[in-house]
Design a protein around this motif. Structure first.
Motif, mmCIF file in Angstrom:
data_model
loop_
_atom_site.group_PDB
_atom_site.id
_atom_site.type_symbol
_atom_site.label_atom_id
_atom_site.label_comp_id
_atom_site.label_asym_id
_atom_site.label_seq_id
_atom_site.Cartn_x
_atom_site.Cartn_y
_atom_site.Cartn_z
ATOM 1 N N GLU A 223 1.258 -1.276 -0.665
ATOM 2 C CA GLU A 223 -0.082 -0.212 0.258
ATOM 3 C C GLU A 223 0.644 1.118 -0.037
ATOM 4 N N ARG B 275 1.420 4.297 -3.126
ATOM 5 C CA ARG B 275 0.629 5.702 -2.159
ATOM 6 C C ARG B 275 1.838 6.145 -2.764
ATOM 7 N N ASP C 101 0.827 9.018 -6.516
ATOM 8 C CA ASP C 101 1.714 10.458 -6.161
ATOM 9 C C ASP C 101 2.782 10.805 -7.209
#
Ligand code: ADP
Length: 383
Positions: free
Chosen positions: A232, A236, A240
């Motif tokens: 995760e 992320r 981004d």
């Protein structure tokens, strides 16, 4: 009678003495090691275990062996040979003919030869060595080369494809450079256009080279630095990183990441995997569309899905998109800066982590790529 006994006795003593003398002479010539080997061989020959072991090794050998005696009968045949040739009977009936002829020729001139044969259905490529054995026997050794030949063909295709892929941008760079040189004097206003073309193709070239390097690293197992990785967290960071590209493409990019167990692997390679999936989703989705990335734990696995509302993939291509350089639409892939290697990289990373990747897609509606990786259970050893 007494005389006869005396003569026989003398003869026996003489024979015994001669035998002892020869034995001593022979023993004198043998080194300690040779004597030990001879003794061991003698003992092994007598032992049933040795015969059993030899038989087992012969029958379990991956190389097929057939020994024809002087009369053309199969004196010995092992399992691997029968798997390739079927039941082996007399030499007169041996098929394929090319093999029979090779055996007959070797039986006649006592010279070794080899033949490459296509045998059975589905066809196996078999390398056959035919060698003289003993004084009048012939031994056939059969080796299944199907997998080796397949890998050789894959390698050849790969080199041909890679060279072709590299040739296109190189040709464009050469053309742009040439135009720059001639145009510079006559039409300076056109310079930026050609400089841009030059830059674009150089970027493409460097992308192909970089993907090829990643792929070759992944094919030999990938990053050796492994540890617990939180997928995760990786997702992320990659989401981004992709935000700007998604915005530019007019797409909504979202991430839903449930905290869960880690996976054992390389953070660098897993990031490469997520990046390729997210980049594809962005590149193959029209403005106004959505790209959704999710990470969740499920049944001892960590599941990553990258779903888009993009152009989709035709059913007939679904099996092939993970192949190197395979593209559904070559022009579109090129336009959007694709190399044709992204999904191949994804597949290798997934395999190196003991996972599986699947894709579901509907033409014109979108695609969902799902990666499942084994979760690291608490107490699992980590390197
Ligand atoms: P490329 O660099 O061409 O994108 P990939 O190996 O990443 O190469 O993908 C192979 C092909 O699979 C692409 O050329 C494209 O046709 C198809 N493809 C991959 N991802 C998607 C997606 N999310 N939507 C539609 N098509 C896709």
């Amino acid at each position: 009678m007494e005389a006869l006994v005396a003569i026989l006795g003398t003869l026996l003593i003489a024979a015994g003495w001669l035998w002892l003398r020869d034995r001593r002479r022979l023993e004198g010539r043998l080194t300690e090691t040779e004597r030990a080997v001879l003794e061991l061989r003698g003992r092994l020959r007598e032992s049933e275990a040795w015969r059993d072991a030899a038989e087992l090794a012969f029958s379990a050998m991956p190389i097929g062996l057939v020994l024809f005696d002087a009369a053309g009968r199969p004196a010995l045949t092992n399992r691997a040979a029968e798997a390739l040739l079927g039941r082996v009977g007399a030499l007169d009936a041996l098929v394929p003919l090319a093999l029979r002829e090779a055996v007959l020729a070797t039986a006649a001139d006592r010279r070794p030869r080899n033949v490459e044969l296509e045998l059975g259905a589905p066809t196996r490529t078999v390398r056959t060595d035919v060698v003289p054995a003993g004084t009048d026997q012939v031994l056939i050794a059969l080796r299944d080369m199907t997998e080796t030949r397949r890998l050789e063909a894959v390698r050849r295709d790969f080199v041909a494809n890679a060279s072709h892929e590299l040739k296109t941008p190189v040709a464009s760079i050469l053309a742009a450079a040439e135009t720059l040189r001639t145009v510079a004097a006559e039409d300076p206003a056109a310079l930026p256009r050609f400089a841009e073309q030059l830059e674009r193709e150089a970027v493409r070239l460097s992308r192909i080279v970089s993907d090829l390097l990643d792929l070759s690293r992944l094919e030999t197992g990938g990053d050796t630095e492994r540890g617990p990785v939180r997928l995760e967290q990786v997702a992320r960071e990659e989401v981004d990183r992709a935000r700007a590209a998604a915005e530019e493409a007019g797409l909504a990019l979202s991430l839903e990441a449930e905290p869960g167990p880690a996976v054992l692997g390389s953070a660098r390679d897993l990031a490469l995997m997520v990046r390729n999936l997210v980049d594809n989703a962005i590149r193959y989705t029209r403005p106004g569309g959505r790209v959704e990335v999710r990470v969740r734990p499920e049944d001892g696995e960590v599941v990553l899905t990258v779903a888009d509302t993009g152009i989709g993939i035709p059913g007939r291509d679904l099996d092939r998109i993970f192949e190197r350089f395979y593209r559904v639409d070559r022009a579109r892939s090129r336009e959007t800066g694709g190399t044709g290697l992204g999904l191949s990289i994804v597949r290798h990373v997934v395999e190196n982590h003991g996972g599986a990747v699947r894709v579901q897609s509907e033409l014109g509606r979108g695609s969902t790529f799902e990666v499942r990786l084994p979760a690291l259970a608490e107490g699992d050893p980590t390197p």
